[in-house]
Scaffold this motif. Structure first.
Motif, short mmCIF file in Angstrom:
data_model
loop_
_atom_site.label_atom_id
_atom_site.label_comp_id
_atom_site.label_asym_id
_atom_site.label_seq_id
_atom_site.Cartn_x
_atom_site.Cartn_y
_atom_site.Cartn_z
N LEU A 1 0.87 -1.18 0.00
CA LEU A 1 0.00 0.00 0.00
C LEU A 1 0.90 1.22 0.00
O LEU A 1 1.92 1.25 0.71
CB LEU A 1 -0.89 0.02 1.24
CG LEU A 1 -1.79 -1.19 1.43
CD1 LEU A 1 -2.46 -1.12 2.81
CD2 LEU A 1 -2.83 -1.25 0.34
N TYR A 2 0.53 2.25 -0.77
CA TYR A 2 1.37 3.44 -0.90
C TYR A 2 0.48 4.68 -0.86
O TYR A 2 -0.64 4.67 -1.35
CB TYR A 2 2.11 3.41 -2.24
CG TYR A 2 2.86 4.67 -2.57
CD1 TYR A 2 4.16 4.85 -2.14
CD2 TYR A 2 2.27 5.69 -3.31
CE1 TYR A 2 4.86 6.01 -2.43
CE2 TYR A 2 2.95 6.85 -3.61
CZ TYR A 2 4.25 7.01 -3.17
OH TYR A 2 4.93 8.15 -3.45
N TYR A 3 1.00 5.76 -0.25
CA TYR A 3 0.28 7.03 -0.22
C TYR A 3 1.31 8.15 -0.23
O TYR A 3 2.35 8.07 0.43
CB TYR A 3 -0.59 7.14 1.04
CG TYR A 3 -1.17 8.52 1.22
CD1 TYR A 3 -2.25 8.94 0.45
CD2 TYR A 3 -0.63 9.41 2.14
CE1 TYR A 3 -2.78 10.21 0.60
CE2 TYR A 3 -1.16 10.68 2.29
CZ TYR A 3 -2.23 11.08 1.52
OH TYR A 3 -2.75 12.34 1.66
N ARG B 1 -4.49 9.29 -8.54
CA ARG B 1 -3.91 10.59 -8.17
C ARG B 1 -5.01 11.62 -8.23
O ARG B 1 -5.73 11.71 -9.22
CB ARG B 1 -2.78 10.97 -9.09
CG ARG B 1 -2.24 12.37 -8.75
CD ARG B 1 -0.94 12.61 -9.39
NE ARG B 1 0.02 12.88 -8.34
CZ ARG B 1 1.22 13.35 -8.56
NH1 ARG B 1 1.64 13.56 -9.76
NH2 ARG B 1 2.03 13.60 -7.56
N ASP C 1 -2.62 14.16 -4.10
CA ASP C 1 -2.58 12.95 -3.29
C ASP C 1 -2.53 11.76 -4.23
O ASP C 1 -3.25 11.71 -5.22
CB ASP C 1 -3.83 12.84 -2.41
CG ASP C 1 -3.87 13.90 -1.34
OD1 ASP C 1 -3.00 13.87 -0.45
OD2 ASP C 1 -4.75 14.77 -1.41
N THR C 2 -1.70 10.78 -3.90
CA THR C 2 -1.61 9.55 -4.67
C THR C 2 -1.85 8.37 -3.75
O THR C 2 -1.25 8.29 -2.67
CB THR C 2 -0.21 9.40 -5.32
OG1 THR C 2 0.05 10.56 -6.11
CG2 THR C 2 -0.14 8.16 -6.20
N TYR C 3 -2.73 7.46 -4.19
CA TYR C 3 -3.02 6.22 -3.47
C TYR C 3 -2.68 5.07 -4.41
O TYR C 3 -2.99 5.13 -5.60
CB TYR C 3 -4.51 6.12 -3.12
CG TYR C 3 -5.07 7.34 -2.45
CD1 TYR C 3 -5.10 7.43 -1.07
CD2 TYR C 3 -5.58 8.39 -3.20
CE1 TYR C 3 -5.63 8.56 -0.44
CE2 TYR C 3 -6.10 9.52 -2.59
CZ TYR C 3 -6.13 9.60 -1.21
OH TYR C 3 -6.64 10.71 -0.61
N GLN C 4 -2.07 4.02 -3.87
CA GLN C 4 -1.68 2.93 -4.75
C GLN C 4 -1.69 1.60 -4.00
O GLN C 4 -1.37 1.55 -2.82
CB GLN C 4 -0.26 3.21 -5.26
CG GLN C 4 0.34 2.13 -6.11
CD GLN C 4 1.71 2.53 -6.60
OE1 GLN C 4 1.82 3.40 -7.44
NE2 GLN C 4 2.74 1.93 -6.05
N HIS D 1 1.39 12.74 -0.34
CA HIS D 1 0.67 14.02 -0.36
C HIS D 1 1.69 15.11 -0.66
O HIS D 1 2.77 15.13 -0.08
CB HIS D 1 0.01 14.30 0.99
CG HIS D 1 -0.60 15.66 1.05
ND1 HIS D 1 -1.81 15.94 0.48
CD2 HIS D 1 -0.14 16.82 1.58
CE1 HIS D 1 -2.09 17.23 0.66
NE2 HIS D 1 -1.09 17.78 1.33
#
Length: 183
Positions: free
Chosen positions: A39-41, A76, A54-57, A43
């Motif tokens: 999990l990646y985040y 993103r 913001d990026t969520y992955q 800001h």
């Protein structure tokens, strides 16, 4: 379990030029040999008139030895202020890939991706898919495929001829464009 936390100046390799920062985090799991999930985040702060991002992955992959497979989903979000209008831009990508040993130094690799871009419907005077996502197309969906062969000349030298296919579909018009009848 592994993790990464980092604070950066969001200036790539340049000197810091403002007080705004970028925050990065990742949390990964390797519950059994060959399998990884992460999990990646991140800001990115910005000053007034620019975009906070913001990026969520999420990533999952498995190494079976002679074959590797994986998938990734990332989103993103960028809040952008243009002419005193705040708008939200969202980019999503789904990517699947595989590679496998054919014989000796020869391997095959495949990858497919779908990128989708969305903008607040209230904002019609700016390009639908701005450069906040690093793509200069106003297509709503972009499909990317690549297939190739990898020849390992040496441990640190590979020759990888490949074929790429990119499909731009569902073009979205702005207020200054008329819809095309060819769609």
């Amino acid at each position: 379990i592994y993790y990464t936390l980092m604070i950066g100046n969001d200036e790539s390799t340049s000197n810091e030029n403002d007080k705004y920062k970028a925050y990065y985090s990742a949390l990964g799991f390797r519950p059994f040999k060959g399998f990884t999930a992460e999990l990646y985040y991140d800001h990115h702060d910005s000053d007034s008139g620019h975009s906070d991002k913001d990026t969520y992955q999420i990533f999952v992959g498995h190494d079976f030895g002679p074959c590797k497979v994986g998938a990734q989903f990332a989103q993103r979000e960028a809040e952008v202020i243009t002419s005193s209008i705040t708008s939200k831009h969202t980019g999503r990508i789904i990517s699947v890939f595989s590679s496998g040993k054919l014989t000796g130094p020869l391997s095959l690799f495949l990858r497919g991706e779908r990128l989708r871009f969305e903008t607040d419907s209230a904002v019609t005077n700016i390009a639908h898919n701005p450069t906040y996502f690093g793509v200069s197309s106003n297509a709503k969906d972009i499909y990317f495929y690549v297939a190739g062969v990898d020849y390992e000349v040496d441990k640190n030298l590979h020759f990888s001829p490949n074929i790429e296919l990119v499909d731009y579909s569902n073009k979205v018009t702005t207020a200054t464009e008329e819809p095309s009848s060819a769609m």
